[in-house]
Design a protein around this motif. Structure first.
Motif, PDB file in Angstrom:
ATOM      1  N   CYS A  11      89.195  46.209  52.177  1.00  0.00           N
ATOM      2  CA  CYS A  11      89.507  46.218  50.744  1.00  0.00           C
ATOM      3  C   CYS A  11      89.033  44.914  50.120  1.00  0.00           C
ATOM      4  O   CYS A  11      88.971  43.880  50.784  1.00  0.00           O
ATOM      5  CB  CYS A  11      91.029  46.382  50.592  1.00  0.00           C
ATOM      6  N   LYS A  47      86.653  53.365  46.503  1.00  0.00           N
ATOM      7  CA  LYS A  47      87.674  53.864  45.597  1.00  0.00           C
ATOM      8  C   LYS A  47      88.278  52.706  44.833  1.00  0.00           C
ATOM      9  O   LYS A  47      88.739  51.727  45.425  1.00  0.00           O
ATOM     10  CB  LYS A  47      88.763  54.614  46.362  1.00  0.00           C
ATOM     11  N   ASN A  49      91.194  51.094  42.725  1.00  0.00           N
ATOM     12  CA  ASN A  49      92.644  51.260  42.582  1.00  0.00           C
ATOM     13  C   ASN A  49      93.221  50.105  41.778  1.00  0.00           C
ATOM     14  O   ASN A  49      92.850  48.948  41.995  1.00  0.00           O
ATOM     15  CB  ASN A  49      93.335  51.285  43.951  1.00  0.00           C
ATOM     16  N   GLU A  50      94.110  50.415  40.868  1.00  0.00           N
ATOM     17  CA  GLU A  50      94.847  49.356  40.181  1.00  0.00           C
ATOM     18  C   GLU A  50      96.229  49.259  40.799  1.00  0.00           C
ATOM     19  O   GLU A  50      96.963  50.245  40.893  1.00  0.00           O
ATOM     20  CB  GLU A  50      94.968  49.647  38.686  1.00  0.00           C
ATOM     21  N   ASP A  51      96.575  48.070  41.238  1.00  0.00           N
ATOM     22  CA  ASP A  51      97.875  47.843  41.880  1.00  0.00           C
ATOM     23  C   ASP A  51      98.593  46.723  41.148  1.00  0.00           C
ATOM     24  O   ASP A  51      98.266  45.545  41.304  1.00  0.00           O
ATOM     25  CB  ASP A  51      97.673  47.488  43.353  1.00  0.00           C
ATOM     26  N   TYR A  56      91.661  46.666  42.832  1.00  0.00           N
ATOM     27  CA  TYR A  56      91.224  46.602  44.232  1.00  0.00           C
ATOM     28  C   TYR A  56      90.201  47.697  44.489  1.00  0.00           C
ATOM     29  O   TYR A  56      90.235  48.756  43.857  1.00  0.00           O
ATOM     30  CB  TYR A  56      92.407  46.774  45.184  1.00  0.00           C
ATOM     31  N   ASP A  58      88.835  49.919  47.648  1.00  0.00           N
ATOM     32  CA  ASP A  58      88.898  50.340  49.041  1.00  0.00           C
ATOM     33  C   ASP A  58      87.496  50.720  49.491  1.00  0.00           C
ATOM     34  O   ASP A  58      86.820  51.531  48.836  1.00  0.00           O
ATOM     35  CB  ASP A  58      89.823  51.547  49.196  1.00  0.00           C
ATOM     36  N   LYS A  85      94.229  45.696  53.724  1.00  0.00           N
ATOM     37  CA  LYS A  85      95.222  46.445  52.969  1.00  0.00           C
ATOM     38  C   LYS A  85      96.116  47.216  53.939  1.00  0.00           C
ATOM     39  O   LYS A  85      95.615  47.972  54.780  1.00  0.00           O
ATOM     40  CB  LYS A  85      94.530  47.415  52.008  1.00  0.00           C
TER      41      LYS A  85
END
Length: 395
Positions: A11, A47, A49-51, A56, A58, A85
């Motif tokens: 990640c 991919k 991603n919002e965290d 982020y 992946d 991750k």
């Protein structure tokens, strides 16, 4: 030295920097940034991603270095964290952090520090307390015998969000704003060192840029044009898709050479270039002209010369991002972005084809306008030159 076991990485975390200050407009900037990332990483399996307000990506471990290099050149990102991750589970966190520590010790690290950032306040342990707990876990279960709070051999960062991210290195990138977030500009691109650096700097400020270059064929060669194309291809690494317009200004140069005072030839040529660039901006809806001029660097870039050049443009601003930089600074940046070696290759420049031996260093605008009026059908010649332009799309 980075002691991270790269085989564990899956990640990449992105740090925004300036974007985080955009308030209500942050969402729009992030949308543009996401679009840029998707285009840049086309062809890879990934991919987004919002965290908890951080983005982020992946990815497959085998693509880590290639994707990192591509992300480093995307404006709007101030830093990258190649990360592991994992789930937000205490047992899994301790297992993985111990694996990281053991690998680091095996490859030479002899002291360490654990830093915890608990963005997810639902995690029951406070950051400082959990950092101490993880540090103790490493001391008890690994060969490490020493924690070092300042300048440790390895700093193990643990970010606790919806998931948990472990990383040891922060990779600095260019920052700035996402391409296309601050409008469209047209760069007057020569084959020299300065204008490619100016292009980079304005792209870094979020401006989508295209290019126009001027030549005097057959006095300038096709090889000189190829050099310009190659420079735009290098710049496209940072700017994305762009267009290069090519305009032959020999007709107007011949008029300047035969009908005006020799010492004003360079300024008059620059004014013709600016007029043509402004006309192109109007036709293609560019919002600014960008040049690589630096105050005092050459005779046409004195305050008097710049004043005369500025006065040729009426409807769009002229941006000069290098105006206060010296040549050494510009060269260093050219080397950093990869344009320097191409820029110093020999080429013919339109501005020097009919350049005077003793150019005026402090021209007066009224004198320049007086000389310009000596050229009959000046506007008609410019129109003819403009209509014969060519362009190339740079992918």
């Amino acid at each position: 030295m980075n002691y991270m076991n790269t085989a564990l990485l899956n990640c990449i975390g992105l740090s925004y920097g300036e974007l985080s200050l955009k308030g209500k407009n942050r969402g729009q900037f992030e949308k543009i940034l996401r679009s840029t990332i998707n285009k840049t990483l086309d062809g890879y399996e990934f991919k987004l991603n919002e965290d908890l307000s951080k983005l982020y990506i992946d990815i497959k471990n085998e693509d880590m270095d290639k994707i990192t290099e591509k992300l480093k050149k995307i404006f709007g990102i101030i830093g990258l964290n190649q990360s592991i991750k994992i789930e937000r589970d205490d047992t899994i966190i301790k297992e993985k952090i111990l694996e990281v520590a053991n690998y680091a010790y095996e490859y030479g690290a002899r002291n360490f520090k654990v830093a915890v950032n608990r963005s997810n306040k639902g995690f029951e342990k406070k950051s400082m307390d959990y950092a101490k707990e993880l540090g103790a876990h490493i001391l008890i279960n690994s060969p490490f015998e020493k924690v070092k709070m300042k300048d440790p051999d390895i700093l193990i960062n643990v970010e606790i969000r919806k998931s948990v991210y472990i990383y040891t290195e922060k990779i600095k990138t260019y920052g700035g704003l996402p391409i296309g977030s601050t409008g469209k500009g047209l760069v007057l691109l020569s084959g020299g060192i300065d204008s490619p650096v100016a292009s980079f700097m304005m792209a870094k400020r979020g401006m989508r840029i295209n290019f126009v270059t001027f030549h005097s064929f057959p006095f300038t060669s096709r090889k000189a044009l190829e050099k310009i194309k190659e420079l735009t291809e290098i710049l496209s690494i940072y700017t994305g898709k762009s267009r290069l317009y090519i305009i032959n200004i020999l007709k107007i140069q011949e008029e300047i050479n035969s009908k005006t005072r020799k010492e004003f030839a360079t300024i008059l040529t620059r004014r013709a270039m600016m007029k043509l660039a402004e006309k192109l901006s109007h036709n293609m809806q560019y919002q600014a002209l960008i040049t690589g001029e630096s105050l005092g660097q050459v005779a046409s870039q004195t305050l008097g010369g710049l004043t005369c050049t500025n006065a040729s443009v009426e409807k769009v601003p002229v941006l000069r991002p290098l105006i206060g930089m010296d040549k050494t600074e510009i060269i260093e940046m050219a080397k950093e972005i990869g344009t320097y070696e191409k820029s110093i290759e020999p080429h013919e420049d339109s501005c020097v084809i009919f350049a005077p031996k003793h150019p005026a260093t402090n021209p007066k605008l009224e004198d320049i306008i007086f000389e310009e009026k000596k050229i009959e059908n000046y506007n008609e010649i410019l129109e003819e030159v403009f209509n014969e332009r060519e362009f190339f799309n740079i992918e």
